[in-house]
Write a protein that holds these residues in place. Sequence first.
Motif, mmCIF file in Angstrom:
data_model
loop_
_atom_site.group_PDB
_atom_site.id
_atom_site.type_symbol
_atom_site.label_atom_id
_atom_site.label_comp_id
_atom_site.label_asym_id
_atom_site.label_seq_id
_atom_site.Cartn_x
_atom_site.Cartn_y
_atom_site.Cartn_z
ATOM 1 N N HIS A 57 0.529 -1.030 0.034
ATOM 2 C CA HIS A 57 -0.156 -0.021 -0.044
ATOM 3 C C HIS A 57 0.644 1.414 0.346
ATOM 4 C CE1 HIS A 57 -3.719 -2.451 0.813
ATOM 5 N NE2 HIS A 57 -3.143 -2.883 2.057
ATOM 6 N N LEU A 58 1.439 1.631 -1.091
ATOM 7 C CA LEU A 58 2.757 2.906 -1.297
ATOM 8 C C LEU A 58 1.173 3.857 -0.774
ATOM 9 C CD1 LEU A 58 4.426 1.675 -4.541
ATOM 10 C CD2 LEU A 58 5.683 1.941 -2.336
ATOM 11 N N ASP A 59 0.371 4.256 -0.960
ATOM 12 C CA ASP A 59 -0.083 5.630 -0.709
ATOM 13 C C ASP A 59 -1.155 5.601 0.609
ATOM 14 O OD1 ASP A 59 -2.503 2.732 -0.910
ATOM 15 O OD2 ASP A 59 -3.815 4.844 -0.327
ATOM 16 N N SER A 60 -0.461 4.945 1.236
ATOM 17 C CA SER A 60 0.090 4.618 3.175
ATOM 18 C C SER A 60 0.719 4.210 3.792
ATOM 19 C CB SER A 60 -1.689 3.528 3.730
ATOM 20 O OG SER A 60 -1.080 2.986 3.882
ATOM 21 N N THR A 61 1.995 4.620 3.125
ATOM 22 C CA THR A 61 3.540 4.757 3.668
ATOM 23 C C THR A 61 3.519 5.723 4.652
ATOM 24 O OG1 THR A 61 5.586 4.100 3.418
ATOM 25 C CG2 THR A 61 4.395 5.241 1.140
ATOM 26 N N ARG A 62 4.121 5.313 6.304
ATOM 27 C CA ARG A 62 4.756 6.712 6.929
ATOM 28 C C ARG A 62 6.439 6.467 6.736
ATOM 29 N NH1 ARG A 62 3.727 8.201 10.812
ATOM 30 N NH2 ARG A 62 3.795 10.048 10.572
ATOM 31 N N MET A 63 7.167 5.316 5.573
ATOM 32 C CA MET A 63 8.240 5.347 5.595
ATOM 33 C C MET A 63 9.072 6.614 5.629
ATOM 34 S SD MET A 63 8.542 1.339 4.210
ATOM 35 C CE MET A 63 10.440 1.938 4.651
ATOM 36 N N GLY A 64 10.516 7.091 6.590
ATOM 37 C CA GLY A 64 11.051 8.037 6.053
ATOM 38 C C GLY A 64 10.569 9.241 7.307
ATOM 39 N N ALA A 95 2.546 11.941 -2.418
ATOM 40 C CA ALA A 95 3.533 11.676 -3.830
ATOM 41 C C ALA A 95 4.448 11.187 -3.066
ATOM 42 C CB ALA A 95 3.715 12.503 -4.603
ATOM 43 N N ARG A 96 5.398 12.597 -1.411
ATOM 44 C CA ARG A 96 6.802 12.095 -1.736
ATOM 45 C C ARG A 96 6.609 10.466 -0.503
ATOM 46 N NH1 ARG A 96 9.350 16.645 1.955
ATOM 47 N NH2 ARG A 96 11.625 15.746 2.240
ATOM 48 N N ARG A 97 5.786 10.403 0.413
ATOM 49 C CA ARG A 97 5.734 9.486 1.073
ATOM 50 C C ARG A 97 6.017 8.952 -0.115
ATOM 51 N NH1 ARG A 97 0.931 8.342 3.513
ATOM 52 N NH2 ARG A 97 0.275 10.750 2.701
ATOM 53 N N ALA A 98 5.380 7.779 -1.122
ATOM 54 C CA ALA A 98 5.476 6.645 -1.548
ATOM 55 C C ALA A 98 6.668 7.197 -2.734
ATOM 56 C CB ALA A 98 4.017 7.144 -2.603
ATOM 57 N N THR A 99 6.661 7.809 -2.642
ATOM 58 C CA THR A 99 8.234 7.750 -3.838
ATOM 59 C C THR A 99 9.296 7.263 -2.426
ATOM 60 O OG1 THR A 99 7.107 9.394 -5.426
ATOM 61 C CG2 THR A 99 9.859 9.228 -5.610
ATOM 62 N N TYR A 100 9.353 7.766 -1.651
ATOM 63 C CA TYR A 100 10.361 7.500 -1.076
ATOM 64 C C TYR A 100 10.346 6.069 -0.592
ATOM 65 C CZ TYR A 100 13.153 7.001 3.931
ATOM 66 O OH TYR A 100 14.033 6.897 4.404
ATOM 67 N N ALA A 117 -4.620 1.389 -4.128
ATOM 68 C CA ALA A 117 -3.872 3.039 -4.543
ATOM 69 C C ALA A 117 -5.830 3.566 -3.815
ATOM 70 C CB ALA A 117 -3.849 4.201 -5.669
ATOM 71 N N GLN A 118 -5.942 3.808 -2.449
ATOM 72 C CA GLN A 118 -7.020 3.334 -1.538
ATOM 73 C C GLN A 118 -7.834 4.469 -2.623
ATOM 74 O OE1 GLN A 118 -6.841 3.757 2.046
ATOM 75 N NE2 GLN A 118 -8.500 5.157 2.378
ATOM 76 N N ILE A 119 -9.083 4.388 -2.585
ATOM 77 C CA ILE A 119 -9.991 5.306 -3.287
ATOM 78 C C ILE A 119 -12.065 5.160 -2.858
ATOM 79 C CG2 ILE A 119 -11.301 6.012 -6.010
ATOM 80 C CD1 ILE A 119 -9.170 4.995 -7.054
ATOM 81 N N ASP A 120 -11.808 6.080 -2.371
ATOM 82 C CA ASP A 120 -12.295 6.522 -1.442
ATOM 83 C C ASP A 120 -13.700 7.736 -1.541
ATOM 84 O OD1 ASP A 120 -11.749 8.003 0.725
ATOM 85 O OD2 ASP A 120 -11.096 6.371 1.742
ATOM 86 N N ALA A 121 -14.859 7.862 -0.911
ATOM 87 C CA ALA A 121 -15.573 9.352 -0.547
ATOM 88 C C ALA A 121 -14.844 10.308 0.148
ATOM 89 C CB ALA A 121 -16.865 9.212 -0.339
ATOM 90 N N ARG A 127 -4.763 10.051 -3.755
ATOM 91 C CA ARG A 127 -4.307 8.702 -2.674
ATOM 92 C C ARG A 127 -3.373 8.461 -4.743
ATOM 93 N NH1 ARG A 127 -5.952 7.371 2.940
ATOM 94 N NH2 ARG A 127 -3.832 5.488 2.135
ATOM 95 N N PHE A 128 -4.610 7.948 -5.261
ATOM 96 C CA PHE A 128 -3.978 7.196 -6.574
ATOM 97 C C PHE A 128 -3.077 7.493 -7.073
ATOM 98 C CE2 PHE A 128 -5.658 7.459 -10.975
ATOM 99 C CZ PHE A 128 -4.928 6.292 -11.986
ATOM 100 N N GLU A 129 -2.806 9.240 -7.356
ATOM 101 C CA GLU A 129 -2.263 10.293 -8.062
ATOM 102 C C GLU A 129 -1.381 9.659 -7.080
ATOM 103 O OE1 GLU A 129 -4.949 13.709 -7.705
ATOM 104 O OE2 GLU A 129 -6.068 13.353 -9.260
ATOM 105 N N GLY A 130 -0.742 9.703 -5.644
ATOM 106 C CA GLY A 130 0.381 10.060 -5.428
ATOM 107 C C GLY A 130 0.970 8.574 -5.544
ATOM 108 N N VAL A 131 0.038 7.594 -5.976
ATOM 109 C CA VAL A 131 1.150 6.388 -6.117
ATOM 110 C C VAL A 131 1.246 6.677 -7.816
ATOM 111 C CG1 VAL A 131 1.196 4.206 -6.399
ATOM 112 C CG2 VAL A 131 0.017 4.828 -4.668
#
Length: 402
Positions: A57-64, A95-100, A117-121, A127-131
């Motif tokens: 789940h690259l859209d939810s990562t908090r690494m870094g 985008a920055r978190r997913a890229t890292y 890539a999480q998509i919801d209301a 988040r999709f665009e960040g991935v």
Amino acid sequence: MLITDVRPWGGAPSDLTVENGVITAITPHDPARAGTGDTVAGRGRLALPSFSDVHCHLDSTRMGLPFRPHTGEPGVWGMVMNDRAHWREDEWDVARRATYTLARMIERGTTRVRSYAQIDADCRLERFEGVLAAREAHAGRCEVEIIAFPQAGLVREKGVPELIDRALSSGAAVVGGIDPCTLDRDPVRHLDILFDLAERHQAPVDIHLHEPGELGVFSVDLILERVRALDMAGRVSLSHAYDLGGVDEATTRRLIEEFAELDIAMATVAPARHRSLPLTGLTAAGVRVGLGEDGQRDFWSPYGNGDMLDRTWQLAFTNGYRADALIEHCVAVATTGGASLLRTGPARLTSTTDRPGVTVGAAADLLLLEGETVTAAVMDRSGDRTVLHGGRVVADALTLVD
């Protein structure tokens, strides 16, 4: 390119010739070849296929980012709502978190990724665009396949199917589903929408399944009905499915047989507690199985570090494997096994002794890794790694190569 003095899957010292991103020759190591032309020094390391993370789940990562204490409540919906309440608070955008995180994965040996890539209301397509941005940032270093994923369900909130439709027209390759019974509580409608989107976009399907025991089997049987009716064999995967092996033996055997018949693939994250379908039984039946890290240091869990070698160790450990052949099989699942979920073909594993991926004709997507044996490498998890994608070095010593 010549890759000198490597041991394919722990075998004899060899030199690999690579042309146009493909291994074209494997010959006994000749020290006289070292340093000639475009050469990568293997230094006696193992040569393995690079990793395929097919459930992250690259859209939810908090690494870094600074470590944050876990605040989630038990259960899928509680976790979804906790993530929704906090994900905009992060110091970096998606985008920055997913890229890292994707960079860290590549540095450690992963060159094929299937990310949700999480998509919801709430987040809509943000988040999709960040991935998408992370995939673009690392184009040429890693293949990234994006799943348009309705984490909060397809029918609980208005407008979600339309957003999934837009994502599938804008770079997502796979349509995702989740717990048709326990989350949306309308399995027929959920699956009708899901498979309609798949048919409209000619996209494969991946379904998160956390549902327990017989309820999980009920959902799976509804999925299998649609696979047959829509001629979707080979285009559907199940992720997690922790409990499908916790039912009676006859049902377990039936599921494995039907998965093999309809070419239903499976992605596991090597959970600590599970009653999954047996890995060796799935392999013997020819069912495609891949491995992934799931969330990585996110609002769902503090676990995950971008290193599929760690997760391979976890797959072996949670299955109770000690024999070298079975631990090596876990490496095969984490590498070429996962690749078979992304592109069906010769990488399919049909035996726990299959060791594909470092042979003439294989793509030069490779990990050169320090280790006396493959099992020793899994246990030691050295940082002495060189990563190749398409015959080009993309990372060395845990650092990206431009």
